[in-house]
Motif scaffolding. Structure first.
Motif, PDB file in Angstrom:
ATOM      1  N   ASP A   1       0.794  -1.222   0.000  1.00 18.04           N
ATOM      2  CA  ASP A   1       0.000   0.000   0.000  1.00 18.04           C
ATOM      3  C   ASP A   1       0.831   1.279   0.000  1.00 18.04           C
ATOM      4  O   ASP A   1       0.256   2.375  -0.037  1.00 18.04           O
ATOM      5  N   TYR A   2       2.155   1.173   0.047  1.00 20.61           N
ATOM      6  CA  TYR A   2       2.992   2.351   0.244  1.00 20.61           C
ATOM      7  C   TYR A   2       4.163   2.394  -0.718  1.00 20.61           C
ATOM      8  O   TYR A   2       4.762   1.365  -1.046  1.00 20.61           O
ATOM      9  N   SER A   3       4.492   3.613  -1.149  1.00 18.64           N
ATOM     10  CA  SER A   3       5.803   3.890  -1.698  1.00 18.64           C
ATOM     11  C   SER A   3       6.720   4.277  -0.543  1.00 18.64           C
ATOM     12  O   SER A   3       6.260   4.826   0.463  1.00 18.64           O
TER      13      SER A   3
ATOM     14  N   TRP B   1       5.206   1.788  -4.931  1.00 15.16           N
ATOM     15  CA  TRP B   1       4.484   0.559  -4.615  1.00 15.16           C
ATOM     16  C   TRP B   1       3.745   0.022  -5.826  1.00 15.16           C
ATOM     17  O   TRP B   1       3.429  -1.165  -5.881  1.00 15.16           O
TER      18      TRP B   1
ATOM     19  N   THR C   1       4.677   6.671   2.003  1.00 17.62           N
ATOM     20  CA  THR C   1       3.688   7.565   1.425  1.00 17.62           C
ATOM     21  C   THR C   1       2.693   6.787   0.584  1.00 17.62           C
ATOM     22  O   THR C   1       3.038   5.755   0.007  1.00 17.62           O
ATOM     23  N   ARG C   2       1.467   7.290   0.498  1.00 13.51           N
ATOM     24  CA  ARG C   2       0.459   6.705  -0.387  1.00 13.51           C
ATOM     25  C   ARG C   2       0.615   7.173  -1.824  1.00 13.51           C
ATOM     26  O   ARG C   2      -0.018   6.607  -2.717  1.00 13.51           O
ATOM     27  N   THR C   3       1.436   8.201  -2.053  1.00 12.97           N
ATOM     28  CA  THR C   3       1.684   8.678  -3.404  1.00 12.97           C
ATOM     29  C   THR C   3       2.312   7.574  -4.242  1.00 12.97           C
ATOM     30  O   THR C   3       3.247   6.905  -3.806  1.00 12.97           O
ATOM     31  N   ALA C   4       1.807   7.403  -5.461  1.00  7.59           N
ATOM     32  CA  ALA C   4       2.228   6.269  -6.279  1.00  7.59           C
ATOM     33  C   ALA C   4       3.652   6.423  -6.801  1.00  7.59           C
ATOM     34  O   ALA C   4       4.386   5.434  -6.910  1.00  7.59           O
TER      35      ALA C   4
ATOM     36  N   TYR D   1       4.886  12.427   3.071  1.00  6.34           N
ATOM     37  CA  TYR D   1       5.108  11.133   3.698  1.00  6.34           C
ATOM     38  C   TYR D   1       4.397  11.048   5.039  1.00  6.34           C
ATOM     39  O   TYR D   1       4.421  11.994   5.828  1.00  6.34           O
ATOM     40  N   ASN D   2       3.768   9.910   5.290  1.00  8.13           N
ATOM     41  CA  ASN D   2       2.882   9.748   6.431  1.00  8.13           C
ATOM     42  C   ASN D   2       3.544   9.101   7.640  1.00  8.13           C
ATOM     43  O   ASN D   2       3.153   9.376   8.779  1.00  8.13           O
TER      44      ASN D   2
END
Length: 124
Positions: free
Chosen positions: A31-33, A53, A99-102, A111-112
């Motif tokens: 689910d993450y990059s 990801w 991060t969720r960013t592709a 970044y989370n």
């Protein structure tokens, strides 16, 4: 909550290599990059390398292109940063982040989740 733990830091001579690892608490990284950042004393944290990801595409800061390689092993929930031809200016605390960013995220605000960071010191 995603937890990230870095390992593999230490000291090296200029021209040598180090391999950093970023291990996640989740079963997969699907689910993450993942991005690597670094922060030298008295300086702002800067982007180093990222891996998507979605398609496992990678992107790098200009300062490390041709020297550093980022890769991931989803079965081990681990991302690696292979650092070759190290330079003294690579000295910093290195952190991994999710991060969720592709693809292509380079801003810390994108970044989370963050690891605690590990020291890399390169001697001339």
């Amino acid at each position: 909550q995603v937890q990230l733990v870095e390992s593999g830091g230490g000291s090296a001579q200029a021209g040598d290599s180090l391999r950093l690892s970023c291990a996640a608490s989740e079963r997969t990284f699907s689910d993450y990059s993942i991005g690597w950042f670094r922060q030298a004393p008295g300086k702002e944290r800067q982007f180093v390398a990222g891996i998507s990801w979605l398609v496992s595409s990678t992107w790098y800061a200009d300062s490390v292109k041709g020297r550093f390689t980022i890769s991931r092993d989803n079965a081990r929930n681990t991302v690696f940063l292979q650092m070759s031809n190290l330079k003294p200016e690579d000295t910093a605390v290195y952190s991994c982040a999710a991060t969720r960013t592709a693809y292509g995220e380079v801003d810390v605000t994108g970044y989370n989740y963050w690891g605690q960071g590990i020291q890399v010191t390169v001697f001339s």
